[in-house]
Structures are given as structure tokens and as C-alpha cells.
Design a protein around this motif. Structure first.
Motif, short mmCIF file in Angstrom:
data_model
loop_
_atom_site.label_atom_id
_atom_site.label_comp_id
_atom_site.label_asym_id
_atom_site.label_seq_id
_atom_site.Cartn_x
_atom_site.Cartn_y
_atom_site.Cartn_z
N SER A 567 -22.86 -15.77 60.55
CA SER A 567 -21.84 -14.79 60.92
C SER A 567 -21.80 -13.69 59.87
O SER A 567 -21.32 -13.89 58.75
CB SER A 567 -20.47 -15.47 61.03
OG SER A 567 -19.48 -14.53 61.38
N ARG A 568 -22.34 -12.54 60.22
CA ARG A 568 -22.36 -11.43 59.26
C ARG A 568 -22.37 -10.11 60.02
O ARG A 568 -22.92 -10.00 61.12
CB ARG A 568 -23.59 -11.52 58.34
CG ARG A 568 -24.91 -11.68 59.08
CD ARG A 568 -26.06 -11.82 58.11
NE ARG A 568 -27.32 -12.00 58.81
CZ ARG A 568 -28.04 -13.10 58.77
NH1 ARG A 568 -27.64 -14.13 58.05
NH2 ARG A 568 -29.19 -13.17 59.42
N ARG A 569 -21.76 -9.11 59.42
CA ARG A 569 -21.68 -7.78 60.03
C ARG A 569 -21.84 -6.72 58.95
O ARG A 569 -21.39 -6.89 57.82
CB ARG A 569 -20.35 -7.59 60.76
CG ARG A 569 -20.14 -8.52 61.94
CD ARG A 569 -18.99 -8.08 62.81
NE ARG A 569 -19.27 -6.80 63.45
CZ ARG A 569 -18.45 -6.23 64.33
NH1 ARG A 569 -17.29 -6.80 64.64
NH2 ARG A 569 -18.75 -5.08 64.90
N ASN A 570 -22.50 -5.63 59.35
CA ASN A 570 -22.70 -4.53 58.40
C ASN A 570 -22.03 -3.28 58.93
O ASN A 570 -22.13 -2.94 60.11
CB ASN A 570 -24.20 -4.26 58.19
CG ASN A 570 -24.44 -3.11 57.22
OD1 ASN A 570 -23.72 -2.97 56.24
ND2 ASN A 570 -25.44 -2.29 57.51
N TYR A 571 -21.33 -2.57 58.02
CA TYR A 571 -20.67 -1.32 58.37
C TYR A 571 -21.24 -0.21 57.47
O TYR A 571 -20.80 -0.03 56.33
CB TYR A 571 -19.16 -1.43 58.17
CG TYR A 571 -18.50 -2.39 59.12
CD1 TYR A 571 -18.03 -1.96 60.36
CD2 TYR A 571 -18.36 -3.73 58.79
CE1 TYR A 571 -17.43 -2.86 61.25
CE2 TYR A 571 -17.77 -4.63 59.67
CZ TYR A 571 -17.31 -4.18 60.90
OH TYR A 571 -16.72 -5.07 61.76
N PRO A 572 -22.25 0.51 57.97
CA PRO A 572 -22.79 1.62 57.16
C PRO A 572 -21.85 2.82 57.20
O PRO A 572 -21.41 3.23 58.28
CB PRO A 572 -24.12 1.94 57.85
CG PRO A 572 -23.95 1.46 59.25
CD PRO A 572 -22.98 0.32 59.23
N LEU A 573 -21.56 3.38 56.02
CA LEU A 573 -20.68 4.55 55.97
C LEU A 573 -21.47 5.81 56.31
O LEU A 573 -22.63 5.97 55.92
CB LEU A 573 -20.05 4.69 54.59
CG LEU A 573 -19.05 3.60 54.18
CD1 LEU A 573 -18.38 4.00 52.87
CD2 LEU A 573 -18.01 3.37 55.25
N ARG A 574 -20.84 6.71 57.02
CA ARG A 574 -21.47 7.97 57.39
C ARG A 574 -21.10 9.06 56.38
O ARG A 574 -20.20 8.89 55.54
CB ARG A 574 -21.02 8.39 58.80
CG ARG A 574 -19.52 8.67 58.90
CD ARG A 574 -19.17 9.19 60.27
NE ARG A 574 -17.72 9.37 60.44
CZ ARG A 574 -17.04 10.42 60.03
NH1 ARG A 574 -17.66 11.40 59.38
NH2 ARG A 574 -15.74 10.51 60.24
N PHE A 575 -21.81 10.20 56.49
CA PHE A 575 -21.47 11.36 55.69
C PHE A 575 -20.29 12.10 56.34
O PHE A 575 -20.05 11.98 57.54
CB PHE A 575 -22.66 12.31 55.57
CG PHE A 575 -23.80 11.75 54.79
CD1 PHE A 575 -23.79 11.80 53.40
CD2 PHE A 575 -24.88 11.15 55.42
CE1 PHE A 575 -24.83 11.27 52.66
CE2 PHE A 575 -25.92 10.62 54.69
CZ PHE A 575 -25.90 10.67 53.30
N LEU A 576 -19.56 12.84 55.54
CA LEU A 576 -18.44 13.63 56.06
C LEU A 576 -18.95 14.81 56.86
O LEU A 576 -19.99 15.40 56.53
CB LEU A 576 -17.56 14.14 54.92
CG LEU A 576 -16.95 13.08 53.98
CD1 LEU A 576 -16.07 13.77 52.93
CD2 LEU A 576 -16.14 12.05 54.75
#
Length: 762
Positions: A567-576
Motif C-alpha cells: 500500500s503506497r501512493r506518490n504525490y508529485p508536486l507541480r510547478f506554480l
């Protein structure tokens, strides 16, 4: 002849040092000048060719009629020296005028071949010409070049050509011991000319080098005097005197060779530092290509037959060293990189020696030097392996830089632009999804605000209410388990710091495990670089199916994937986006006040030039705060954001450079090479991989094609947030990539600092 071979040698050396174009510009200009001079000389020789050809025919004719030559081929020796004279002298020099007179006289002899008066006149002029040749049998003052090595080498090349012609003609006195002596002398002169070509011009200022070069010049003059005295005269040659002179010459050459041997061993380390490319970044993949080349020469090149055993031994030692370097656990420690650089220089030197095709005696000497260099390297590698575990550890606790939960990051929690949606989604995932342990990762390029978001989540009232235990730990690139355990325990019980410091490692593990057993907890590992950091401590975290969570922040998108939890999840942050960038810049510069209308347009331009990276916006805001609030002042910042930031703070660049410092050695040159591409432009993946191949950056991996290895390199750089995907093909593979402006600035700066590449703009 000499100029051609020497220019080829110089050009090849520059090609091998292609990683330092800036440092080579002067050398290239010098080579171009020499080639221009050489081409001019070739043109002059072409113009003189008809007359010297006629002279050759006439000398042959006259020798039959007047017995002008004392032995067969003496006239040919004169012609060889004549060509040398044409190369050195101008049209107005006395010797050239005399040569033209000789030509005119020869033509008359040809026309009036039965007239004894013309024959005698030609004979007198011929021997007068030979008398004046004597001055050319010593090292000349060749004003066209400033390098004394080239002057001596050009003269020795003339001597070799004369000796070659003598052996080819085999006059009556060339037999037995005389022939053997001349063959030996020819071989020894080749040794000397190789040393002259192999001595970097930077070393000619050393006193030992000056002495050796003077000795070589003296021997060359002695050989010139010998050749003139015995081969350009009217008298019958005394074989006994010739043997004695040859014996004395060879004895003098041996003394010079001894001094060269001592000199070579003395300055061997200087040779390495001067002749190898001046770069601070190498790829072991490029050494693979050198080792392949050496092995190919061993198997297929008969010219090195006499030294194959030596080269084979060196090749095996270099292969063992390369494998030993790869086995070291610390891929990014400074000692390993310095050792790898030293190893690359030695491999490069071996390739250079083999390519020189110098006399066997000289190659043997140089290979012995290499063997002497390799011996201490084997011991040094063993020492590195022995200390490997120690390199993995940081300094003793406490560490200097520890971010405790709740501390403000560079961006600041009050300005969480672009993160609101991500924050709500992660909160939902943390509270509502499976009861077994779940690993959640927040990933992205440095400076996007991963720590800021993690701080927000850690202090969110819903998190505080939902979890009995909240734990926090900052992970460094070279983590140490003990330090991490103490950090974690202090995040839940800071009052017992002294107690934790005095506990053994296993006691710390037990204390942490018991404090979490049966309780729902959330553990945030901030700035984790690789999954090993989690593997070192994961047994401290019980899985009681009560909804506990592990949250990573990382620049590497593979970190969460590499954990053992399903059970794992990734949340990549975007650029503004542009509006978010401008809002953040305004808030940081003016706080609650409004931006003056006259600064809005230039302010938006500055915000846009930050590329949507929050840390860049925050850093440039600190610059703008201290500037006059005038459009002209702000416009200067808009035109060169990076230089303004670097002047104000090193913190900005250090945050970005951490990602570069974490790269394994084989990826560093691949990343730095991106600096040759224009900023913000899309880079076709096919072209990039082709260039990596051409530069020798792609290593060999068993059962994998070089194309697959190159694709893995590319994906590694993307997963580390150093490159960005621009376009994909229909099958999902990456078609083109790009690099953020801040990363490109860092890449270009590091590439120039490490002398890896120099980008020249108009």
C-alpha cells in the motif's frame, strides 16, 4: 615530415581532452598557425621541385662522367639536406642563391655535356655548395616556432632521413659492425625524438627538463657533425675511424637515455596532471572504452608485440581497479571520486603511450612508470574498502543542521500556493484508506515546497486529532541510523534528550518500538534520498493494522516504489502557474501591502522567469526587498535572476547542488552534458542518447543493450527530478525532455567550474 606527424600528435591529444574546450583554445590556435606555416612550406617545396629534380638527374649524370660522388648515393644525401634548407631559408639567403647558381651551372653542363670546362665549373660549385652545407648539420635557429622541442625534433628527423638513405644505398663501407652501429644509432635517435614529442611544453621550464633537452641537442649536433664529416666529403672514408666515432656517439646517447629515464620517473606525476584532460568529473564508462581499446591492441596490433606482456598486466590491473571502485558502497563520497579520477588518468596515459607507437625502449620505460603508479593505487583501494563503513557515518550526534517539526522552511507555510488541493487529497488518503501501514510520498524537484507541505500536514489539527503518535526525522544524504533514531525519539519526547544520547543503538530501537506498539502513528521522513534510510529503521515501526502511516518527502520518485509495502501512493508536486507565482512574489516582497502599479508588469516578468519554482521566487523576493522600488532596478533583476540570487545567498544554490552531489559518478557527466543545450528548449531524447554514446558516457551492463542502459540513465535523471518529461510517444516512451531554468543555471555553472564543458556565446 616531422611537422605533419607532430601536428597529428597535437591534434589527437586535443581531441582526447575534448572535455575541456576552453583550456584548449590557445593550443588549437597554435596548431592552426603551425599548419599554415607547414602548408606554405609545402607550396614552396612544390615550386622548387622541378629544379631539385633536374639537379638530381644532373648529379647522377655528372657522377658517371666526372666521378663527382665519392660513393653511390652521396648526391641523394645532398638533395635531402637541400630540401631541409629550402624549408629553413628565405629566397634571399646566400645558400639559396648559391643553390640557384648551382642549378644554372648544372643546366649548362647538361646542354654542353662534352665541354670539360663546364664540367669543372660545375664540380667546383658543387663542392663549394657542400662546404657551405656544414652549418646546417647542427640544430638550427628555427625562428618560426617558439618551442625548442620542435626545433631539435625537426633536426633529428633530418638526421634519421639521412641515415635511412645511407642504409638504403648501402655504399661499399656499410657492412658488418658499421651497419649494426648505424642501425642502433637510428633506433636511439627515434627514442630521442619520441621523448621530444612526449614532453609537454609546460614542463620545459623545469630545470631537469632543460638539462635533458640540452643533452639531446648536444647529441644531435654530434651526430650531425659525424654525418657531415664522413658522408659529405671528397676523401676516401676510413672504416676504423667511422667505427670509433659511432661507438663514441652511441656511448653518449646511452648517457642521455639514462638521464631521460631518471627525469621521466621524477616528473611522471607532473605529466599526468598536464597531459590528461583537466576535468573534475569523469565517467567510469569512458574508462570501459579505453580498456576495450587496450585489449583490442593487445590482440590485433603486432607493432606492440615486444611489450604485450607488460600491457596485458596493466590491463588486468586496471580492470581489477575498475571493478573494485564499482564495489565500493559509497558511490558519492569525495575519496571515491578522487580515486576514480586518478584511475581515469592512468588509463588515459596507457592509451596515449600505446597510440604513440614510439620505439620499444621508450614504450617500455613509460609502461614501467605506469606500473609504479598502479602499485600504490591497489593499496589505496584496499584502504577505501576497509574504511567503507566509516564513510557511511556522519559526525557524532548532534548534527549541525536538524529541522524539527514545526520549524519554518525556506518557502514558509503561510504561502502554500498550489498545494491546497494536494494537501486535501493527502489528508483524505491518510485518514480514510486501508488500515494496514501505507507509505505516502511527496516528490518533486528541490525547492517546490515538499518540506513546507509535510510541515503543514504534521501540524494539521485533523492529523493531531487522528494519530496518537506523530514522529519526525530529517534524513541526510549520508544518513546514520543512530542519528535518525535519536531524532525520532526527540520528536515525541524532547525532554529525555540526554538519556537518548547515552543509550546503545539496540536500546534506542527497543524504546521506539515499544512507544509505538498498539498505537496509531504517523511518521514523516523528510528529505529521504534512497530507500536504504528507511530499511535501516523500519523494524522499529510495528504494523498493527490500525491505520498508521509513513510519509516520505523526496526528490527521487522511486523511493516510495522501492519500499516493501504493497500500500503506497506518490504525490508529485507541480510547478506554480503564472498567477500563483506572481501572488507568492507579491506576498513575500510587500507582505499585506499592494504592489505599486508601475512595478506590476516588471514584477510579473520576474515571477514568470522563476519558472514556477517557489524557492526561486522566495529567494528573488529577498533580493527585491532590498532594492529601490523602481522599474529600472527591477528590470535588471528580471534579465539575470540567477546572478542576483547567487550574490545574495549561497543557500539557494546549495539546495539545488545537493541533487547533483547525490548522483552516482556515471550519471554526473550525463547531467552536466545537458548544459550544452539551450535553456528551456526541448531536448530530443534520441539526439541526447546519441551524444552520450559519442562521449563514452554509457557503460556496459551484462545482458543489456547500450540503448537500454542509456534509457535507464535518462529515467534515473527524471526520477531524481533533475530532468523533466516534455513529450511522450504513442507507446508511452519519452520523446523529448527539458530542464528547469534553475537547474540549467546550476548545470552550466558546475560544468564550467569542473572544466567539463565551456559554452561560448556571441
Amino acid at each position: 615530415m616531422w611537422n605533419e606527424s607532430h601536428n597529428h600528435f597535437e591534434a589527437r591529444r586535443l581531441c582526447q581532452g575534448k572535455s575541456k574546450p576552453a583550456a584548449s583554445l590557445g593550443c588549437r590556435e597554435s596548431i592552426s598557425n603551425r599548419l599554415l606555416v607547414f602548408n606554405m612550406e609545402k607550396e614552396r617545396r612544390r615550386e622548387m621541385a622541378p629544379s631539385t629534380s633536374n639537379l638530381k638527374q644532373l648529379l647522377k649524370y655528372q657522377s658517371k662522367c666526372l666521378r663527382l660522388e665519392m660513393f653511390d648515393g652521396q648526391g641523394q644525401l645532398v638533395l635531402i639536406v637541400t630540401h631541409f634548407i629550402i624549408k629553413l631559408c628565405s629566397e634571399d639567403d646566400e645558400i639559396i642563391i648559391l643553390l640557384k647558381s648551382l642549378e644554372d651551372s648544372a643546366k649548362l653542363c647538361w646542354i654542353y655535356s662534352r665541354h670539360s670546362e663546364e664540367d669543372r665549373k660545375f664540380s667546383t660549385m658543387f663542392w663549394n655548395f657542400i662546404t657551405q652545407l656544414k652549418v646546417f648539420f647542427e640544430v638550427p635557429n628555427f625562428k618560426r616556432t617558439a618551442n625548442p622541442n620542435e626545433v631539435v625534433a625537426a633536426f633529428v628527423d633530418l638526421l634519421l632521413e639521412l641515415l635511412e638513405e645511407i642504409l638504403h644505398r648501402r655504399p661499399y663501407f656499410i657492412h658488418g659492425k658499421v651497419e649494426k652501429f648505424i642501425q642502433t644509432l637510428k633506433m636511439e635517435l627515434k627514442f630521442l625524438i619520441t621523448f621530444l614529442g612526449d614532453t609537454p611544453s609546460q614542463l620545459t621550464e623545469l630545470e631537469t627538463t632543460k638539462i635533458v633537452l640540452k643533452d639531446i641537442e648536444a647529441v644531435a649536433n654530434d651526430v650531425g657533425s659525424f654525418l657531415y664529416s664522413f658522408f659529405l666529403n671528397k676523401d676516401r672514408i676510413s672504416i676504423g675511424e667511422m667505427n670509433k666515432s659511432l661507438s663514441d656517439l652511441l656511448r653518449n646517447v646511452e648517457l642521455v637515455k639514462e638521464s631521460i629515464t631518471t627525469h621521466c620517473f621524477t616528473v611522471a606525476h607532473i605529466w599526468s596532471s598536464r597531459m590528461t584532460p583537466k576535468i573534475a568529473v569523469v565517467s567510469l564508462s569512458s574508462v570501459d572504452s579505453i580498456l576495450d581499446y587496450i585489449e583490442d591492441r593487445i590482440n590485433n596490433d603486432d607493432r606492440i608485440a615486444d611489450v604485450k606482456d607488460q600491457i596485458r598486466t596493466i590491463h588486468q590491473n586496471l580492470t581489477n581497479l575498475k571493478n573494485g571502485i564499482k564495489e565500493l558502497e559509497i558511490e558519492r563520497c569525495q575519496e571515491r571520486e578522487e580515486f576514480s579520477m586518478q584511475f581515469f588518468y592512468v588509463a588515459y596515459e596507457v592509451e596515449y603511450i600505446i597510440n604513440s607507437f614510439a620505439p620499444v625502449s621508450y614504450v617500455t620505460l613509460r609502461l614501467l612508470q605506469v606500473i609504479e603508479k598502479i602499485k600504490p593505487m591497489r593499496m589505496q583501494l584496499q584502504e577505501l574498502k576497509k574504511n567503507d563503513a566509516g564513510m557511511l557515518k556522519d559526525a557524532k550526534y548532534p548534527r549541525k543542521h536538524i529541522t524539527l517539526p514545526g520549524q519554518r522552511s525556506l518557502i514558509g507555510e503561510d504561502y502554500l500556493y498550489g498545494f491546497k488541493d494536494a494537501e486535501m487529497e493527502i489528508l483524505k488518503s491518510i485518514r480514510e484508506e486501508p488500515r494496514q501501514i501505507q507509505v505516502i510520498s511527496i516528490t518533486g524537484m528541490p525547492g517546490l515546497g515538499k518540506t513546507t507541505l509535510a510541515n503543514r500536514l504534521y501540524n494539521n489539527p485533523m492529523i493531531i486529532q487522528h494519530f496518537i503518535r506523530r514522529l519526525w526525522c530529517v534524513v541526510s544524504r549520508t544518513h546514520r541510523r543512530r542519528n535518525m533514531l535519536i531524532d525520532i525519539l526527540m520528536s515525541i519526547d524532547i525532554d529525555n534528550k540526554e538519556q537518548f544520547l547515552n543509550m546503545e543503538d539496540e536500546m534506542l530501537v527497543e524504546r521506539l518500538y515499544k512507544s509505538l506498539k498498539g498505537r496509531r502513528y504517523i511518521f514523516i521522513m523528510d528529505d529521504i534520498w534512497n530507500v536504504n534510510a528507511w530499511d535501516d529503521i523500519k523494524r522499529c515501526f510495528p504494523d498493527d493494522d490500525n491505520g498508521s502511516r509513513i510519509l516520505f518527502t523526496s526528490r527521487n520518485m522511486d523511493v516510495a516504489v522501492m519500499t516493501s509495502y504493497k500500500s503506497r501512493r506518490n504525490y508529485p508536486l507541480r510547478f506554480l502557474v503564472e498567477d500563483e507565482s506572481w501572488d507568492l512574489l507579491q506576498q513575500k516582497v510587500f507582505n499585506e501591502e499592494q504592489c505599486p502599479p508601475e512595478l506590476v508588469d516588471v514584477g510579473k516578468k520576474i515571477a514568470g522567469n522563476c519558472g514556477g519554482l517557489p524557492i526561486t521566487i522566495v529567494m528573488i523576493a529577498s533580493v527585491l526587498k532590498n532594492l529601490e522600488k523602481k522599474p529600472s532596478s527591477w528590470m535588471k533583476v528580471a534579465e539575470n535572476i540567477t546572478s542576483y540570487i547567487s550574490k545574495e545567498t549561497n543557500e539557494y544554490m546549495s539546495v539545488l547542488e545537493e541533487s547533483y552531489n547525490d548522483l552516482p559518478m556515471y550519471l554526473k557527466p550525463c547531467f552536466l552534458y545537458i548544459g550544452v543545450f539551450e535553456k528551456v528548449r526541448e531536448i530530443p531524447v534520441k539526439k541526447l542518447i546519441m551524444l552520450w554514446h559519442a562521449e563514452g558516457f554509457i557503460g556496459k551492463v551484462e545482458r543489456k543493450s547500450s540503448e537500454d542502459v542509456a534509457q535507464e540513465y535518462l529515467m534515473d535523471l527524471i526520477n531524481r527530478s533533475l530532468l523533466l518529461v516534455a513529450k511522450r510517444k504513442s507507446d508511452g516512451r519519452i520523446k523529448s525532455c527539458t530542464i528547469h531554468g534553475a537547474m540549467h543555471d546550476m548545470c552550466s555553472r558546475l560544468a564550467e567550474k569542473d572544466n567539463f564543458v565551456k559554452v561560448i556565446t556571441e
